[in-house]
Structures are given as structure tokens and as C-alpha cells.
Design an enzyme around this catalytic site. Structure first.
Site, short mmCIF file in Angstrom:
data_model
loop_
_atom_site.label_atom_id
_atom_site.label_comp_id
_atom_site.label_asym_id
_atom_site.label_seq_id
_atom_site.Cartn_x
_atom_site.Cartn_y
_atom_site.Cartn_z
N LYS A 175 29.49 20.46 35.56
CA LYS A 175 30.81 20.42 36.22
C LYS A 175 31.05 21.84 36.72
CE LYS A 175 34.75 21.15 36.26
NZ LYS A 175 35.36 22.00 37.35
N GLU A 251 31.46 31.02 26.26
CA GLU A 251 31.32 32.38 26.81
C GLU A 251 32.61 32.66 27.57
OE1 GLU A 251 28.75 34.17 26.05
OE2 GLU A 251 27.53 32.58 25.18
N CYS A 285 33.15 38.99 33.91
CA CYS A 285 33.60 38.90 32.53
C CYS A 285 33.39 40.21 31.78
CB CYS A 285 32.91 37.76 31.81
SG CYS A 285 31.12 37.85 31.92
N GLU A 385 43.15 40.37 30.03
CA GLU A 385 42.12 40.34 31.07
C GLU A 385 42.82 40.14 32.42
OE1 GLU A 385 39.48 36.87 31.39
OE2 GLU A 385 37.82 38.28 31.61
P1 NAD Z 1 38.41 28.64 33.78
O1 NAD Z 1 38.44 28.63 32.31
O2 NAD Z 1 39.66 28.41 34.52
O3 NAD Z 1 37.36 27.56 34.33
C1 NAD Z 1 36.02 27.52 33.89
C2 NAD Z 1 35.50 26.12 34.08
O4 NAD Z 1 36.16 25.26 33.15
C3 NAD Z 1 35.76 25.53 35.46
O5 NAD Z 1 34.67 24.72 35.86
C4 NAD Z 1 37.00 24.69 35.23
O6 NAD Z 1 37.16 23.66 36.18
C5 NAD Z 1 36.71 24.14 33.85
N1 NAD Z 1 37.88 23.69 33.09
C6 NAD Z 1 39.15 24.14 33.15
N2 NAD Z 1 39.93 23.49 32.28
C7 NAD Z 1 39.15 22.60 31.64
C8 NAD Z 1 39.37 21.64 30.60
N3 NAD Z 1 40.57 21.44 30.05
N4 NAD Z 1 38.30 20.92 30.17
C9 NAD Z 1 37.08 21.10 30.67
N5 NAD Z 1 36.82 21.98 31.68
C10 NAD Z 1 37.83 22.73 32.14
O7 NAD Z 1 37.75 30.04 34.20
P2 NAD Z 1 37.53 30.60 35.66
O8 NAD Z 1 38.85 31.04 36.18
O9 NAD Z 1 36.68 29.68 36.46
O10 NAD Z 1 36.62 31.87 35.32
C11 NAD Z 1 37.14 33.08 34.92
C12 NAD Z 1 37.05 33.25 33.41
O11 NAD Z 1 35.73 33.05 32.98
C13 NAD Z 1 37.40 34.67 33.01
O12 NAD Z 1 38.16 34.64 31.83
C14 NAD Z 1 36.04 35.30 32.74
O13 NAD Z 1 36.05 36.40 31.88
C15 NAD Z 1 35.30 34.14 32.17
N6 NAD Z 1 33.86 34.35 32.29
C16 NAD Z 1 33.14 34.59 31.16
C17 NAD Z 1 31.78 34.86 31.26
C18 NAD Z 1 30.94 35.16 30.04
O14 NAD Z 1 29.72 35.13 30.15
N7 NAD Z 1 31.53 35.45 28.90
C19 NAD Z 1 31.18 34.86 32.52
C20 NAD Z 1 31.96 34.60 33.63
C21 NAD Z 1 33.30 34.34 33.51
#
Ligand code: NAD
Length: 483
Positions: A175, A251, A285, A385
Site C-alpha cells: 500500500k 520505522e 526521517c 518532528e
Molecule cells: P504516514 O504515517 O502519514 O503514512 C505512511 C503510510 O501509512 C502511508 O502509506 C499512509 O497512507 C499509511 N497509513 C496512514 N494511516 C494508516 C492507517 N490507519 N492504517 C494503515 N496505513 C495507514 O507518514 P507519511 O506522512 O507518509 O511519512 C512521513 C513520516 O514517515 C515521518 O514521520 C517520517 O519520519 C516517517 N519516516 C520514517 C522512516 C524510517 O525509516 N524510520 C523513513 C521515512 C519516513
């Protein structure tokens, strides 16, 4: 520029969402329409999970590491052959400068190549417990893995998270993040040209996280959830995993400190400090969003950092000269500008602090590289963040003070320490409460090496051997034979 249309991938067949609904994706540089992607519902998720389950149970994949290695190698080669096209679609959906997009595609290929080789190294152990009794611990795939990815590095993280799941013998339902669905599915489209890749091993359903993602995570035939995303999504996934008793790998976000002592190689540290925060407009991140500077360094280091930050060139992602892209959306921009306002109220603004609007930039979501000096430790710009081009600089006198500042947030994803005194650098590095501690470098994110979070930055590790072993179960085979 072409507007590309995408479909879901289910059992090797590209198909529209059952509702027929789509979502439009616009370039954050200028709002141009770039992709149209399916908005999937429960019915689509159910079909994708059924395909993944069947492919897993057919066992050709799950029990055949050599096939998996061949398939992943072929996929890496196909990505290399399509490198420029993938980079362009990635740039258009994220707004990141084309050179950064090229770097990202290369990094993604690196993960696929690493895990293609690692697929053949899933070693177990054996113990001769007593005469006539042999215990074997074997690594087996978990089953169907839901891979849920974010938008900031959609191509690298696709492969950092999915390639090891496949290498370990799992089948997957992806997804992707809504904002970057097209460029993610571009990578999956390459599977059409790899005839040895079994159908149904890789499936993808696009749609909103709260609908498509939530249904997928909750599905009874999904055995494990791999999420890279924000803290709140991680908390939701943990609840789902607890309710449905699934493995979950999380992550999540960070607020990473970059500590520079006065005895560091400052010529080397300066470009790293700059890139650590302003690469991808601060949307990484492991971004080095908290610079922790020895006090005696401030007058020398900060003006240079400011000068370099002001030299960054904002522009359209496809312009080769661009070194600062927009942030992903209006919503994200408004959130960042809110943090900037709060920073102005509690600290000294060194540079930036506003939206960039000149020369057509007002059609996109550009924010000037922003630096704040000495905000209080409990300020939201220090603790939360921001995910944008905003750096805080905090000063210290002793190594103990530096460490307290570095460890003083709820996050623990990455960290760095710079000093020519290796004893001091290692004293600090061993005490940093973070999954990565770089010494005299920053953001060395390597396929061979693990990253991941302490504290609220997540659970489990991505990359390296650990990043593959998390996608396995350990089976104890006990063989009783003639004594
Ligand atoms: P997000 O949490 O909004 O979304 C991540 C994914 O989860 C997307 O595909 C989204 O559609 C999905 N999602 C959202 N709500 C959901 C739910 N209730 N159930 C299942 N799936 C759901 O994050 P984002 O805005 O896309 O990305 C930014 C965040 O990701 C930042 O906090 C960043 O630090 C983190 N990040 C972490 C790493 C790492 O390796 N630790 C790497 C990249 C980004």
C-alpha cells in the site's frame, strides 16, 4: 509532461479499483497534474491478499531461495535500465530535485541487489542435543506481508522494506503512500518484463491510509505488517497488530541530533550539517534537524552554515540547477510555517523563516531554509518532528551537556558526533539513545547496515541482515533417530 494512469496489481494483472474511483496526484512544484491512481476499497484489498496468500501456499516462492535471488536480481537490472524514467516520475510526484531523485533510485537498486544476494543466506543453526537427538532451528517466511510505505523516499523505502520480505520468502501486498503512488507503481510495472517472477507474489493496492491501509493491516490473512511512516500511524498499526496478533515492524519519525565538537574537522562537517537538514527539503526521517554545537564554535560555524543555506537554489524539480525543492503539500507547508512562527517567538531567527513566492514559486510549496539559534529545550521546534527545512542550533560546553541535549527528546532514530578525539567521540556515540550513531559523517544509510528507532522512533530494524530476519519465523525441527 505526460499524465500517467495507474492501476492496482493483483495476481499479476493490472486492474482498476472495483469502485472505479481514482485520485489525482499533482506536482508540489507547480500543481501540475502528473498521475491518476486507483482509490481502492476493501474489495480490492481482499482480492490482493487472496492472491498473495495463494502464491505463498503454492510454495514455489516460499521454499525456493535461488528463484527469489534470480527474480530480485532481474528486478534490480530492470530498474537500472529504467533509471532515468523512474527518477523523473519520482521527482514529479515528490517535487525533489532530479539529482536527488536519481540518487534515490540508485539507493533503491542497492537494496534490491543486496537482498537478492542475501536471499541465499538464510542460515539456521543446529545442535546435537544428545546422542540420537538433533535440533535444527530453521528460518521460514512469515507469510503474507502488508508493506505500507511513506511519500518522502517512496522508491528507496519500497525496496528497503519489500525486497527483504521477498528475499525471505514472503509474498506481499503493497500500500504505497497516496501522494507518491505513481512512481512506486512504476517500479512494480517492471515486473511485467520479468517472466520468471511468479504472479501474485507482489501485489499492490493504492488508496488512502485510513481506508485501504487500515483494511489491509486488519486483514485476517495478513501475517505481518511492515510500516514506515509517522508516529500516529505507528500507534494505530500497533493497536491493529495487537487486536489481530500479527507481527509488526515500525520505522517511524525522528528528531535527530548532530553534535559537533570544536576539535572536529569543520571543513568536512559543514557540508554534512547542511545536507543533513536541507536535503529533500528536510523531509527525511533521519534528518539532522538539531545541530548541537560546542559554544566556542558558534561564531565561526554558524555564519558559514547560514551562507551555504542561503545559496541553495529553489526551483522546479526537473531543472538540473535546482538544489531546494518544495515540501510535499499545502497541508505540510502550513504545518511547517506554524512551527516557524512558534520558533520566532522563543529563539533567534538566523535565516529564513518564510514561504518562498518569487519567480513562480508561489505555485508550489517552497519554504526558505530556516535556522533558529538556542530555542529552549522544551520548545516544540526542538521536541517535535517538523519534517521541513527547519534547523535548530543548541550550544553546549561539556560532552555531558551535549549528550543530555541530544538524548532529550522522545525520538531516537539517528544521531551523529563529530570530533578528532576518538575517545570523546566514542564516549558520546555509545551513550546516544538512537538506532544509528554516525561518527564524523552523517546519513550513511547503507543497504548492508541496519537503521531503526529507539524510543518513539519505532520497533525493529530495516536494512542489513536484521532487516531480513525480521521477516522470518524460527522453526525448531527436532529429529529423534537411532542411538
Ligand atoms: P504516514 O504515517 O502519514 O503514512 C505512511 C503510510 O501509512 C502511508 O502509506 C499512509 O497512507 C499509511 N497509513 C496512514 N494511516 C494508516 C492507517 N490507519 N492504517 C494503515 N496505513 C495507514 O507518514 P507519511 O506522512 O507518509 O511519512 C512521513 C513520516 O514517515 C515521518 O514521520 C517520517 O519520519 C516517517 N519516516 C520514517 C522512516 C524510517 O525509516 N524510520 C523513513 C521515512 C519516513
Amino acid at each position: 509532461m505526460d499524465v500517467l494512469q495507474y492501476k492496482n496489481l493483483i495476481d499479476g494483472v493490472w486492474q482498476a479499483a472495483s469502485s472505479g474511483q481514482t485520485v489525482d496526484i499533482h506536482c508540489p512544484c507547480d500543481g501540475a497534474l502528473v498521475s491518476r491512481v486507483p482509490s481502492s476499497q476493501a474489495e480490492d484489498v481482499n482480492r490482493a491478499v487472496a492472491a498473495a496468500k495463494q502464491s505463498f501456499e503454492e510454495e514455489d516462492w516460499a521454499f525456493n531461495p535461488r528463484l527469489r535471488a534470480q527474480c530480485l536480481s532481474a528486478w534490480a537490472a530492470a530498474m537500472r535500465a529504467s533509471h532515468e524514467h523512474l527518477a523523473a516520475r519520482l521527482a514529479l510526484e515528490t517535487g525533489k530535485p532530479i539529482n536527488e531523485a536519481r540518487f534515490e533510485v540508485n539507493s533503491s537498486i542497492g537494496y534490491v541487489e543486496y537482498y537478492a544476494a542475501a536471499a541465499r543466506t538464510l542460515y539456521g543453526t543446529s545442535t546435537a542435543v544428545e546422542s540420537g537427538l538433533l535440533s535444527v532451528l530453521a528460518r521460514e517466511p512469515v507469510g503474507v506481508v502488508a508493506v505500507i510505505t511513506p511519500w518522502n523516499y517512496p522508491v528507496t523505502l519500497l525496496m528497503r522494506d519489500m525486497a527483504p520480505a521477498l528475499a525471505a520468502g514472503n509474498t506481499c501486498v503493497l500500500k504505497p503512500a497516496t501522494q507518491t503512488t505513481g512512481c512506486t507503481l512504476e517500479v512494480l510495472k517492471l515486473l511485467d518484463g520479468i517472466s520468471i517472477f511468479p504472479k501474485g507474489v507482489v501485489n499492490a493496492v493504492s488508496g488512502r491510509g485510513s481506508i485501504t491501509g487500515a483494511v489491509l493491516a486488519d486483514h485476517p490473512d495478513v501475517d505481518m505488517i511492515s510500516l514506515t511512516g509517522g508516529l500516529e500511524t505507528g500507534q494505530e498499526i500497533m493497536k491493529t497488530a495487537a487486536r489481530t496478533m500479527k507481527k509488526a515492524s515500525l520505522e517511524l519519525g525522528g528528531k535527530s541530533p548532530n553534535i559537533i565538537f570544536a576539535d572536529a574537522d569543520l571543513e568536512k562537517a559543514l557540508p554534512f550539517a547542511l545536507k543533513a537538514i536541507f536535503m529533500n527539503a528536510g523531509q527525511l526521517c533521519t534528518v539532522g534537524s538539531r545541530l548541537v554545537l560546542e559554544e566556542s564554535l558558534v561564531d565561526y560555524f554558524l555564519p558559514r552554515l547560514k551562507e551555504e543555506a542561503e545559496k541553495l537554489r529553489p526551483g522546479h524539480c526537473m531543472d538540473e540547477q535546482t538544489s531546494l525543492g518544495p515540501v510535499i503539500s499545502q497541508e505540510q507547508m502550513d504545518k511547517i510555517l506554524g512551527y516557524i512562527d512558534s520558533g520566532k517567538a522563543c529563539s533567534t531567527l538566523v535565516t529564513g523563516g518564510y514561504r518562498l513566492t518569487e519567480n513562480g514559486l508561489d505555485r508550489g510549496f517552497y519554504i526558505a531554509p530556516t535556522i533558529f539559534l538556542n530555542p529552549p529545550m522544551d520548545a516544540s521546534i526542538v521536541q517535535e518532528e517538523i519534517f521541513g527545512p527547519v534547523l535548530t542550533v543548541q550550544t553546549f560546553k561539556t560532552k555531558e551537556e551535549a549528550l543530555a541535549i541530544a538524548n532529550g527528546t522522545p525520538y531516537g532514530l539517528a544521531s551523529a558526533v563529530w570530533s578528532r578525539d576518538i575517545d570523546k567521540a566514542m564516549w558520546v556515540a555509545r551513550r546516544l539513545r538512537a538506532g544509528s550513531a554516525w561518527v564524523n559523517c552523517y546519513n550513511k544509510l547503507l543497504p548492508e547496515c541496519e537503521t531503526g528507532g529507539y524510543k518513539q522512533s519505532g520497533m525493529d530494524r530495516a536494512g542489513g541482515a536484521e532487516g531480513m530476519l525480521k521477516y522470518t519465523e524460527v522453526k525448531h525441527l527436532c529429529i529423534d533417530f537411532m542411538r
